[in-house]
Design an enzyme around this catalytic site. Sequence first.
Site, PDB file in Angstrom:
ATOM      1  N   GLY A  41      44.316   3.169 -24.828  1.00  0.00           N
ATOM      2  CA  GLY A  41      42.910   3.290 -24.681  1.00  0.00           C
ATOM      3  C   GLY A  41      42.605   4.473 -25.426  1.00  0.00           C
ATOM      4  N   TYR A  93      32.051   0.241  -9.633  1.00  0.00           N
ATOM      5  CA  TYR A  93      33.109   1.260 -10.469  1.00  0.00           C
ATOM      6  C   TYR A  93      33.521   2.502  -9.636  1.00  0.00           C
ATOM      7  CZ  TYR A  93      34.769   4.204 -14.111  1.00  0.00           C
ATOM      8  OH  TYR A  93      35.609   5.215 -15.069  1.00  0.00           O
TER       9      TYR A  93
HETATM   10  N1  LIG Z   1      35.868   7.917 -21.068  1.00  0.00           N
HETATM   11  C1  LIG Z   1      34.982   8.342 -20.360  1.00  0.00           C
HETATM   12  O1  LIG Z   1      33.957   8.921 -20.356  1.00  0.00           O
HETATM   13  C2  LIG Z   1      35.700   8.345 -18.744  1.00  0.00           C
HETATM   14  C3  LIG Z   1      35.117   8.950 -17.875  1.00  0.00           C
HETATM   15  C4  LIG Z   1      35.125   8.994 -16.475  1.00  0.00           C
HETATM   16  C5  LIG Z   1      36.621   8.359 -16.074  1.00  0.00           C
HETATM   17  N2  LIG Z   1      37.243   7.944 -17.056  1.00  0.00           N
HETATM   18  C6  LIG Z   1      38.485   7.307 -16.782  1.00  0.00           C
HETATM   19  O2  LIG Z   1      39.506   7.674 -17.641  1.00  0.00           O
HETATM   20  C7  LIG Z   1      40.427   6.556 -17.815  1.00  0.00           C
HETATM   21  C8  LIG Z   1      40.532   6.278 -19.382  1.00  0.00           C
HETATM   22  O3  LIG Z   1      39.366   6.090 -19.842  1.00  0.00           O
HETATM   23  P1  LIG Z   1      39.011   5.569 -21.328  1.00  0.00           P
HETATM   24  O4  LIG Z   1      37.860   5.870 -21.727  1.00  0.00           O
HETATM   25  O5  LIG Z   1      40.390   5.931 -22.149  1.00  0.00           O
HETATM   26  O6  LIG Z   1      39.017   3.713 -21.253  1.00  0.00           O
HETATM   27  P2  LIG Z   1      39.732   2.870 -22.396  1.00  0.00           P
HETATM   28  O7  LIG Z   1      38.839   1.513 -21.924  1.00  0.00           O
HETATM   29  O8  LIG Z   1      39.573   3.218 -23.814  1.00  0.00           O
HETATM   30  O9  LIG Z   1      41.069   2.633 -21.878  1.00  0.00           O
HETATM   31  C9  LIG Z   1      41.423   1.883 -20.762  1.00  0.00           C
HETATM   32  C10 LIG Z   1      42.741   1.196 -21.122  1.00  0.00           C
HETATM   33  O10 LIG Z   1      43.181   0.444 -19.906  1.00  0.00           O
HETATM   34  C11 LIG Z   1      43.834  -0.986 -20.262  1.00  0.00           C
HETATM   35  N3  LIG Z   1      43.624  -1.840 -19.280  1.00  0.00           N
HETATM   36  C12 LIG Z   1      42.526  -2.355 -18.649  1.00  0.00           C
HETATM   37  N4  LIG Z   1      42.952  -3.032 -17.638  1.00  0.00           N
HETATM   38  C13 LIG Z   1      44.199  -3.302 -17.764  1.00  0.00           C
HETATM   39  C14 LIG Z   1      45.118  -3.931 -16.881  1.00  0.00           C
HETATM   40  N5  LIG Z   1      44.878  -5.083 -16.045  1.00  0.00           N
HETATM   41  N6  LIG Z   1      46.610  -3.841 -17.075  1.00  0.00           N
HETATM   42  C15 LIG Z   1      46.906  -2.722 -17.786  1.00  0.00           C
HETATM   43  N7  LIG Z   1      46.136  -1.910 -18.619  1.00  0.00           N
HETATM   44  C16 LIG Z   1      44.808  -2.238 -18.573  1.00  0.00           C
HETATM   45  C17 LIG Z   1      42.874  -1.135 -21.560  1.00  0.00           C
HETATM   46  O11 LIG Z   1      43.738  -2.261 -22.307  1.00  0.00           O
HETATM   47  C18 LIG Z   1      42.698   0.146 -22.151  1.00  0.00           C
HETATM   48  O12 LIG Z   1      43.819   0.316 -23.076  1.00  0.00           O
HETATM   49  C19 LIG Z   1      39.831   5.228 -17.071  1.00  0.00           C
HETATM   50  O13 LIG Z   1      40.493   5.351 -15.831  1.00  0.00           O
HETATM   51  C20 LIG Z   1      38.423   5.883 -16.772  1.00  0.00           C
HETATM   52  O14 LIG Z   1      38.023   4.967 -15.523  1.00  0.00           O
HETATM   53  C21 LIG Z   1      36.801   7.713 -18.555  1.00  0.00           C
END
Ligand SMILES: NC(=O)c1ccc[n+]([C@@H]2O[C@H](COP(=O)([O-])OP(=O)(O)OC[C@H]3O[C@@H](n4cnc5c(N)ncnc54)[C@H](O)[C@@H]3O)[C@@H](O)[C@H]2O)c1
Length: 334
Positions: free
Chosen positions: A13, A153
């Site tokens: 991700g 969420y």
């Molecule tokens: N980007 C933001 O602004 C933000 C803000 C707050 C929290 N977060 C948290 O940070 C973390 C990373 O966020 P991101 O922006 O990189 O998201 P992203 O969607 O880019 O990455 C998430 C990854 O999780 C994988 N994934 C999803 N379902 C899955 C499953 N069932 N089994 C295995 N892998 C699975 C996806 O393939 C993806 O590669 C998350 O936990 C998110 O909740 C992000």
Amino acid sequence: MENSVVMVTGGAGFVGSHLVESLLNNGNKVYVFDVIPLEQARNLHEVRNHENLHYFVGDLRKQEDIEQFWQKDASVIFHLASVVGIRHYIADPLSLVDIVVIGTRHILTAAAKYNTKVVFSSTSEIYGKNPEVPWSEESDRVLGPTYVDRWSYATSKAVCEHMLYGMKKQCGLPFVIVRFFNVYGPRQNPDFVVSQSIYKAMRGEQPLLYDDGKTTRCFTFVEDIVRGLMLVAGSPEANGQAFNLGNSVEVNMRYVIETILEKTCSKSGYQEFNTGKEYGKQYEDIIRRIPKVEKAEERLGWRAEIQLEEGLLRTIDWVRENQWWLEQGESVKG
Ligand SMILES: NC(=O)c1ccc[n+]([C@@H]2O[C@H](COP(=O)([O-])OP(=O)(O)OC[C@H]3O[C@@H](n4cnc5c(N)ncnc54)[C@H](O)[C@@H]3O)[C@@H](O)[C@H]2O)c1
């Protein structure tokens, strides 16, 4: 965090791929767990042949996948895999709950079995619509009713946090919770407000200005987040604690969109977007989302260093060199 064995879920991700790169650069052996096959993981393109990258395709919802993946000698697991993005929470809240809650339970079961430290990525959404900003780590969670899917969420991430505290009580599981505030930067899927606005502006399209641009946010550059993740993983003092990881500078969305238009030299202007009209009650946007950052600063020496103008420029420069990102489909309107 250097020369260790580490695990990362969600490593394909946005945040995960930056973390993986950083961990590899510091000489760590990195084991990634993600549902996306490596060939399709565009974010890991630069490092996919790295000798210290080990990639496992699996689904968090399957305990057996996690058991097979687990590295007993790992010092930490960064658990980042999740469903991310409001359109997913609205389209399929049940899958979100399954992946976040059941998936995290599986991770914690394995972590407890092998006594592996867990760094759990939570979110500023956890504070919901608490109007008393800035939010400290002890602030109340103020959420809407359960029929409004967007709260699935925040609720799911909160259940995971409860599980972590429960595991610590039950078996002394070492963990750290990090609550990210609006992360942005290179490679982010163009579904989110900054990435989508850059995407549109650089394609000569009009970024959307939501609800007159009055909403404010504290945008945090992904590099700052990665530094924070590395710090908490290596800090014994962080154990058993939650930390806000966010920029303390509040900006309104009109400023963000106008700055993006200026820095991309776009002449397209923006398009007004009324969330109430488009999404109805399901949306319930949060007007101000601001972290208190003292805890991370005092206990970890962490503070967001890259301000929005610089982060935007760096992201835009990266896009100029990575046309593939502009050529991918935008999966969502708004
Ligand atoms: N980007 C933001 O602004 C933000 C803000 C707050 C929290 N977060 C948290 O940070 C973390 C990373 O966020 P991101 O922006 O990189 O998201 P992203 O969607 O880019 O990455 C998430 C990854 O999780 C994988 N994934 C999803 N379902 C899955 C499953 N069932 N089994 C295995 N892998 C699975 C996806 O393939 C993806 O590669 C998350 O936990 C998110 O909740 C992000």
